[in-house]
Design a protein around this motif. Structure first.
Motif, short mmCIF file in Angstrom:
data_model
loop_
_atom_site.label_atom_id
_atom_site.label_comp_id
_atom_site.label_asym_id
_atom_site.label_seq_id
_atom_site.Cartn_x
_atom_site.Cartn_y
_atom_site.Cartn_z
N LEU A 309 64.95 30.45 43.46
CA LEU A 309 64.51 31.36 44.54
C LEU A 309 63.47 30.67 45.59
O LEU A 309 63.19 30.71 46.78
N ILE A 310 62.30 29.86 44.95
CA ILE A 310 61.39 29.03 45.18
C ILE A 310 62.04 27.90 46.39
O ILE A 310 61.64 27.90 47.65
N ARG A 311 62.95 27.18 45.54
CA ARG A 311 63.71 26.43 46.75
C ARG A 311 63.92 26.81 47.84
O ARG A 311 64.51 26.80 48.97
N ARG A 312 64.55 28.58 48.09
CA ARG A 312 64.91 29.28 49.13
C ARG A 312 63.69 29.79 49.56
O ARG A 312 64.97 30.68 50.71
N GLY A 313 63.43 29.79 49.34
CA GLY A 313 61.82 30.21 50.32
C GLY A 313 61.19 31.24 49.84
O GLY A 313 59.92 31.78 50.46
N VAL A 314 60.92 31.96 48.74
CA VAL A 314 60.24 32.71 47.71
C VAL A 314 59.19 32.05 47.56
O VAL A 314 58.89 31.18 46.81
N SER A 315 57.50 33.47 48.49
CA SER A 315 56.31 32.34 48.41
C SER A 315 56.11 32.40 46.93
O SER A 315 55.39 31.52 46.65
N GLN A 316 55.96 34.07 46.49
CA GLN A 316 54.99 33.50 44.61
C GLN A 316 56.39 34.35 43.69
O GLN A 316 57.00 35.69 43.91
N ILE A 317 56.05 33.90 42.25
CA ILE A 317 57.21 34.13 41.35
C ILE A 317 56.42 35.15 40.45
O ILE A 317 55.27 33.73 39.68
N HIS A 318 56.37 35.30 39.62
CA HIS A 318 55.78 36.06 37.80
C HIS A 318 56.91 35.75 36.94
O HIS A 318 57.99 36.64 37.58
N LEU A 319 56.83 34.98 36.34
CA LEU A 319 58.08 35.00 34.85
C LEU A 319 57.30 35.41 33.74
O LEU A 319 56.96 35.15 33.35
N VAL A 320 58.09 37.09 33.60
CA VAL A 320 58.06 37.41 32.07
C VAL A 320 58.50 37.40 31.45
O VAL A 320 59.72 37.37 31.75
N MET A 321 59.06 36.83 29.57
CA MET A 321 59.42 37.25 28.45
C MET A 321 58.71 37.52 27.55
O MET A 321 57.39 37.45 27.26
N ARG A 322 59.97 38.31 26.70
CA ARG A 322 59.18 38.95 25.54
C ARG A 322 58.76 37.79 24.32
O ARG A 322 57.90 38.39 23.58
N GLY A 323 58.89 36.79 24.41
CA GLY A 323 58.77 36.28 23.16
C GLY A 323 57.81 35.01 23.80
O GLY A 323 56.75 34.47 24.91
N ALA A 324 57.80 33.16 23.32
CA ALA A 324 57.22 32.36 23.51
C ALA A 324 58.06 31.71 25.05
O ALA A 324 59.07 31.61 24.36
N LEU A 325 57.89 30.24 25.37
CA LEU A 325 58.57 29.66 26.18
C LEU A 325 58.93 28.42 25.22
O LEU A 325 58.48 27.84 24.58
N LYS A 326 60.07 28.68 24.71
CA LYS A 326 61.00 27.54 24.17
C LYS A 326 61.07 26.68 24.92
O LYS A 326 62.36 26.49 25.94
N VAL A 327 61.49 25.17 24.48
CA VAL A 327 61.58 24.61 24.48
C VAL A 327 62.79 23.47 23.74
O VAL A 327 62.57 22.84 23.08
N LYS A 328 64.19 23.81 24.59
CA LYS A 328 64.89 22.40 23.47
C LYS A 328 66.21 22.52 23.98
O LYS A 328 65.93 22.23 25.18
N PRO A 329 66.55 21.24 23.98
CA PRO A 329 67.86 20.36 24.61
C PRO A 329 68.77 21.28 24.23
O PRO A 329 69.32 21.67 26.29
N PHE A 330 69.51 22.15 23.64
CA PHE A 330 70.60 23.16 24.14
C PHE A 330 70.45 24.65 23.30
O PHE A 330 68.65 24.68 22.72
N ASP A 331 70.73 25.19 23.90
CA ASP A 331 70.59 26.71 23.02
C ASP A 331 70.73 26.91 22.26
O ASP A 331 69.94 27.91 21.17
N ILE A 332 71.21 26.15 20.66
CA ILE A 332 70.94 26.41 19.80
C ILE A 332 70.12 25.01 18.79
O ILE A 332 69.80 23.41 19.46
N ASP A 333 69.84 24.90 17.91
CA ASP A 333 68.88 24.02 17.32
C ASP A 333 70.07 22.70 17.25
O ASP A 333 70.65 23.08 17.16
N LEU A 334 69.18 21.59 17.32
CA LEU A 334 69.27 20.39 16.92
C LEU A 334 70.12 19.86 16.10
O LEU A 334 71.22 19.10 15.43
N SER A 335 69.28 20.71 14.74
CA SER A 335 70.05 20.38 13.87
C SER A 335 71.32 20.88 14.24
O SER A 335 72.49 20.25 12.99
N TRP A 336 72.28 21.39 13.98
CA TRP A 336 73.28 21.70 14.70
C TRP A 336 73.92 20.91 14.89
O TRP A 336 75.68 20.95 14.66
N MET A 337 73.61 20.14 15.68
CA MET A 337 74.28 18.35 16.42
C MET A 337 73.98 17.58 15.61
O MET A 337 75.23 16.46 15.67
#
Ligand SMILES: Cc1cc2nc3c(=O)[nH]c(=O)nc-3n(C[C@H](O)[C@H](O)[C@H](O)COP(=O)(O)OP(=O)(O)OC[C@H]3O[C@@H](n4cnc5c(N)ncnc54)[C@H](O)[C@@H]3O)c2cc1C
Length: 490
Positions: A309-337
């Protein structure tokens, strides 16, 4: 059901419903000439290479025949693939990737639909001279702990209890697997996979939506064999077995919205809308007005939507999420790989008591659900997208609100904007021109209308909308309907 005329021709051996990656992988498996159970990955790769290279010269005519020495395609089961989204393999996938302009996949090299060879994608990239069309997936390899570090952890009292999660480690020698290939390269690989297994779309895919599946004796006077009767919006087919590869379900819209608002909102996974920018929002962006958008969701799709959206020119965005912002390489834990994946998988399989009755049935599957939920642990974004979001925050285009839910909403038709309240409340929230739901999909096998007849005639146990299949991913011993993909998670 419109015009559901019986398909006059023969009875098919298999109908696959869904032409996404799981449908393609299943079809390729069925066309594979050397069953996986008999050969290792390495042998599969070698056989494929031999059959491609082998050339038989006819002594008399001098004609050279290449390949095909290891069996004939005629021995393969007759197959039809039905997909409501398109006439080609991966139509839905391609449309989603196009909508979000996703340049690189999230998954590692060995996640692909070619059943013969774990390294098929890697080989393809090298053979096609495209080894550079991949980005290293940050945060996977190079996380090993040295003996010294391990000792230090023990000294610090970081103990390993029996049930604690092992430290994620990917061996240096597996580094080549942890690259995300470009979407274009993956697309071409899927086409190569189609060609390799003789899965020409024009011959086997039909763009039809399945509306009902029944399994019964079709004509007692002629044949007592039970067959599936698959009814679509165009035809009715008779078939011996069915594979459900229908993906993850419909876009989910959370409370307090409940259902998709008719104005001023869109779902990131809705394919009816081909671009992220649409309607009034697109017009406002085009006329260079200040625009603000609320994005709801904490997974990678929400981050991709924000960036898009920002790349397409939207001026301002609010991102709302119910939990914390989690950072992981994949959507499952790395221990599964990692090299500890067997530990995780063993724990998962150890809960299996489909046939063994020493443990209560419901509990063991409940345990599996729990393991799946823990492995996924909600949505997460990749380290690369974390950096992208940080750059948007730094340029004051993005505000991120973690542990926050939307508690109230109203849309003004006059002003064509939203007033939103949240929990906890956010001061100074603007009126939003548009809301983007990046809240994933929801699937419940009991609510799929085309499975109503099967549920009635052959009831199956379900847990949180997921079916308790047998170990062959089959509906029941005497019902040869197989399930793959997200619905087969348990
Ligand atoms: C933005 C985004 C990025 C992603 N990135 C990655 C990634 O990098 N790597 C990765 O591995 N995964 C990624 N995923 C997840 C990936 O899309 C899914 O895991 C994958 O598509 C699942 O494959 P599938 O074949 O089970 O289902 P799908 O790809 O959803 O295909 C199911 C097909 O079934 C058809 N269908 C459903 N119901 C019917 C019916 N009644 N009649 C006829 N046809 C029907 C649908 O039309 C659809 O084409 C991403 C997902 C999203 C949304």
């Amino acid at each position: 059901m419109k015009n559901s005329t019986p398909e006059a021709a023969s009875v098919y051996d298999v109908i696959i419903i869904g032409a996404g990656p799981c449908g393609l992988a299943t079809a390729a498996h069925l066309r594979k000439q050397h069953p996986s159970a008999l050969f290792t990955d390495e042998e599969q790769a070698r056989y494929h290479w031999v059959s491609k290279q082998a050339a038989i010269k006819n002594k008399r005519s001098g004609r050279v025949t290449r390949g095909g020495i290891l069996g004939s395609r005629d021995a393969c089961p007759s197959m039809l693939v039905l997909d409501s989204n398109g006439k080609k393999w991966m139509s839905k996938w391609n449309a989603l990737f196009l909508k979000h302009k996703i340049r690189y996949l999230r998954s590692p090299m060995f996640f692909h639909p070619d059943p013969s060879d774990r390294d098929a994608l890697l080989s393809f990239m090298h053979a096609a001279g495209r080894p550079n069309e991949a980005q290293e997936i940050a945060g996977c390899v190079g996380k090993e702990l040295s003996k010294h570090q391990k000792k230090r952890r023990i000294r610090r009292g970081v103990k390993s209890t029996g049930r604690s999660k092992p430290i994620s480690e990917i061996n240096e020698r597996e580094r080549r697997d942890y690259f995300a290939r470009s979407s274009a390269c993956f697309g071409d690989f899927c086409i190569a996979c189609r060609d390799r297994y003789d899965l020409d779309e024009q011959q086997i895919i039909r763009q039809e939506a399945v509306q009902d599946i029944d399994y019964d004796v079709c004509d007692e006077t002629v044949n007592e064999e039970k067959l599936f009767r698959v009814v679509t919006d165009a035809h009715c087919y008779f078939v011996r077995s069915v594979v459900l590869a229908v993906g993850g379900g419909e876009p989910f819209v959370p409370a307090p919205f409940g259902e998709m608002p008719s104005n001023g909102a869109s779902h990131a996974l809705d394919l009816e809308q081909k671009d992220l920018l649409s309607g009034t929002l697109a017009a406002n962006v085009q006329s260079k007005q200040l625009t603000s958008v609320l994005v709801i969701g904490g997974g990678l799709t929400s981050a991709q939507a924000v960036d898009g959206l920002i790349r397409r020119g939207v001026s301002q965005i609010h991102l709302v999420m119910r939990g914390a912002l989690k950072v992981k390489p994949f959507d499952i834990d790395l221990s599964w790989m990692s090299k500890y994946k067997n530990h995780e998988r063993a724990a998962f399989w150890a809960t299996d008591s489909f046939e063994v009755t020493t443990r209560p049935f419901a509990n063991s599957l409940g345990e599996r659900l729990d393991i799946i939920k823990r492995a996924r642990n909600g949505g997460s974004i990749t380290p690369r997208f974390k950096k992208i979001l940080e750059s948007h925050i730094a340029s004051s285009r993005l505000n991120v609100h973690c542990h926050t839910t939307v508690s109230g909403q109203s849309y003004s038709e006059t002003n064509q904007n939203w007033t939103i309240t949240s929990n906890p409340s956010i001061s100074g929230l603007p009126a939003f021109d548009h809301i983007v739901f990046a809240t994933g999909t929801h699937i419940d096998i009991t609510s799929l209308p085309y499975l109503e007849t099967l549920h009635r005639k052959y009831p199956i146990q379900t847990y949180s909308g997921l079916p308790a299949l047998n170990n062959d991913l089959q509906w029941a011993e005497d019902v040869p309907l197989f399930v793959t993909g997200r619905l087969a998670a348990l």
